[in-house]
Design a protein around this motif. Sequence first.
Motif, PDB file in Angstrom:
ATOM      1  N   LYS A 104       1.224  -1.070  -0.511  1.00 35.31           N
ATOM      2  CA  LYS A 104       0.045  -0.180  -0.174  1.00 35.31           C
ATOM      3  C   LYS A 104       1.096   1.304  -0.184  1.00 35.31           C
ATOM      4  O   LYS A 104       0.744   2.398  -0.487  1.00 35.31           O
ATOM      5  CB  LYS A 104      -1.084   0.248   0.730  1.00 35.31           C
ATOM      6  N   THR A 105       1.709   1.041   0.843  1.00 36.86           N
ATOM      7  CA  THR A 105       2.863   2.668   0.924  1.00 36.86           C
ATOM      8  C   THR A 105       3.577   2.687  -0.820  1.00 36.86           C
ATOM      9  O   THR A 105       3.270   3.426  -1.173  1.00 36.86           O
ATOM     10  CB  THR A 105       3.741   2.227   1.772  1.00 36.86           C
TER      11      THR A 105
ATOM     12  N   LYS B 283       1.557   6.988  -6.709  1.00 29.18           N
ATOM     13  CA  LYS B 283       1.154   7.646  -7.522  1.00 29.18           C
ATOM     14  C   LYS B 283       1.197   9.239  -7.348  1.00 29.18           C
ATOM     15  O   LYS B 283       0.972  10.096  -7.755  1.00 29.18           O
ATOM     16  CB  LYS B 283      -0.614   7.528  -6.457  1.00 29.18           C
ATOM     17  N   THR B 284       2.070   9.341  -5.768  1.00 30.94           N
ATOM     18  CA  THR B 284       2.373  10.899  -5.872  1.00 30.94           C
ATOM     19  C   THR B 284       3.475  11.054  -7.091  1.00 30.94           C
ATOM     20  O   THR B 284       3.888  12.115  -7.989  1.00 30.94           O
ATOM     21  CB  THR B 284       3.276  10.582  -4.321  1.00 30.94           C
TER      22      THR B 284
ATOM     23  N   SER C 164       2.991   1.963  -3.457  1.00 33.09           N
ATOM     24  CA  SER C 164       1.306   2.338  -4.377  1.00 33.09           C
ATOM     25  C   SER C 164       1.218   3.504  -4.128  1.00 33.09           C
ATOM     26  O   SER C 164       0.967   4.569  -5.205  1.00 33.09           O
ATOM     27  CB  SER C 164      -0.533   1.597  -4.137  1.00 33.09           C
ATOM     28  N   GLU C 165       0.713   4.589  -2.514  1.00 35.28           N
ATOM     29  CA  GLU C 165       0.835   5.672  -2.837  1.00 35.28           C
ATOM     30  C   GLU C 165       2.552   6.993  -2.963  1.00 35.28           C
ATOM     31  O   GLU C 165       1.376   8.015  -4.033  1.00 35.28           O
ATOM     32  CB  GLU C 165       0.387   6.342  -1.231  1.00 35.28           C
ATOM     33  N   THR C 166       3.560   5.795  -2.944  1.00 34.12           N
ATOM     34  CA  THR C 166       4.488   6.884  -3.487  1.00 34.12           C
ATOM     35  C   THR C 166       4.363   6.822  -4.852  1.00 34.12           C
ATOM     36  O   THR C 166       4.655   7.453  -5.789  1.00 34.12           O
ATOM     37  CB  THR C 166       5.805   5.731  -2.784  1.00 34.12           C
TER      38      THR C 166
END
Lengths: 353, 68
Positions: free
Chosen positions: A16-17, A23-24, A19-21
Amino acid sequence: MACQGLGPNETLATLKTESETLKTKLEEERAKLHDAELHQVAEKVEALGQFIIKTRRTLKGHGNKVLCMDWCKDKRRIVSSSQDGKVIVWDAFTANKEHAVTMPCTWVMACAYAPSGCAVACGGLDNKCSVYPLSLDKNENLAAKKKSVAMHTNYLSACSFTNSDMQILTSSGDGTCALWDVESGQLLQSFHGHSADVLCLDLAPSETGNTFVSGGCDKKANVWDMRSGQCIQSFESHESDINSVRYYPSGDAFASGSDDATCRLFDLRADREVSVYSKDSIIFGVSSVDFSLSGRLLFGGYNDYTINVWDVLKGTRVSILFGHENRVSTLRVSPDGTAFCSGSWDHTLRIWA
Amino acid sequence: MSTTNSIAQARKVVEQLRVEAGIERIKVSKAAAELMSYCEQHARSDPLLVGVPTSENPFKDKKPCIIL
């Protein structure tokens, strides 16, 4: 057995981390290239003159809401489908009906003309896409020759033949798109990635290769590689369902129309939205969009019964067309660009030129 | 097991994002210039844009003048 192939430090949390990275990072990469707005770059382009577009034909014959229409490559025939279960083929020059088929279901939400002009495809609440060969014999019962091609697990929202009569691309309320072989009914490829109903699709112009774009209730527009089934680009800037997507004639961009009352233009090579077509006074959703031949004009059919004509480059509205007495549900420009056709919940289709 | 499904799903999301993050992009100014250039090149042959004479558009009725 339970967690096959997990790396030594891979857990749900680390994925999840990551995927957030990512996306940013995606947003940053896109932002870096955002050095101008389309309408700024287009300031020096000559403004468009007065527009005189009028209804030239009104096609009457459906007993209920018109939901979808498509032009034949011969630039004069049109197929349309309706909530009343009927699919009608018209000669748009004379406004005469040439064929009519009654489907076993109501709400025929999708219809398409085959490239050869010899067949039409349609479907809706029956969750299928069926192909009807068109007979020259007006007395022949078309329903007898019907061929079921696609099977989804929810309603069919859109369908389109590819470059030949042999393959059909479909989108469905089941959240997927699929490519089918017409002759055998075999599923050739399926496209997973939308997280809600897919409402529309459009194939890239043949010169640009094997991709198509789809739009859905998840507010996303996805671009797909037809051969691999992979989603290659995804755009999420609309604030509500995307009802219609259409490629810009060069294939380098596409427009979308949404329940958020805006149309937007997304450039594929810049990988971002480059224009929004909206006005404070326009508060009703857009059901369908299409470009004029040069890509300069964008026609949008709206739920407030009007058709707005936009200057694609400058972002301004050029004209507003009145005539329909209920929602405009479908709109397509003719293959040679001489006219466009709109279909409406007022049971009619109009040809504008 | 729901954990396995969540992990599989999360992995798919990461894979997809990697694909999307890795594509080549061009500047908006360049993309815009190319869209404009396409419009310009094809403007003359766009019937809805420039208009076609009534005699050439099959949808525009040619009404003959009737001298009474």
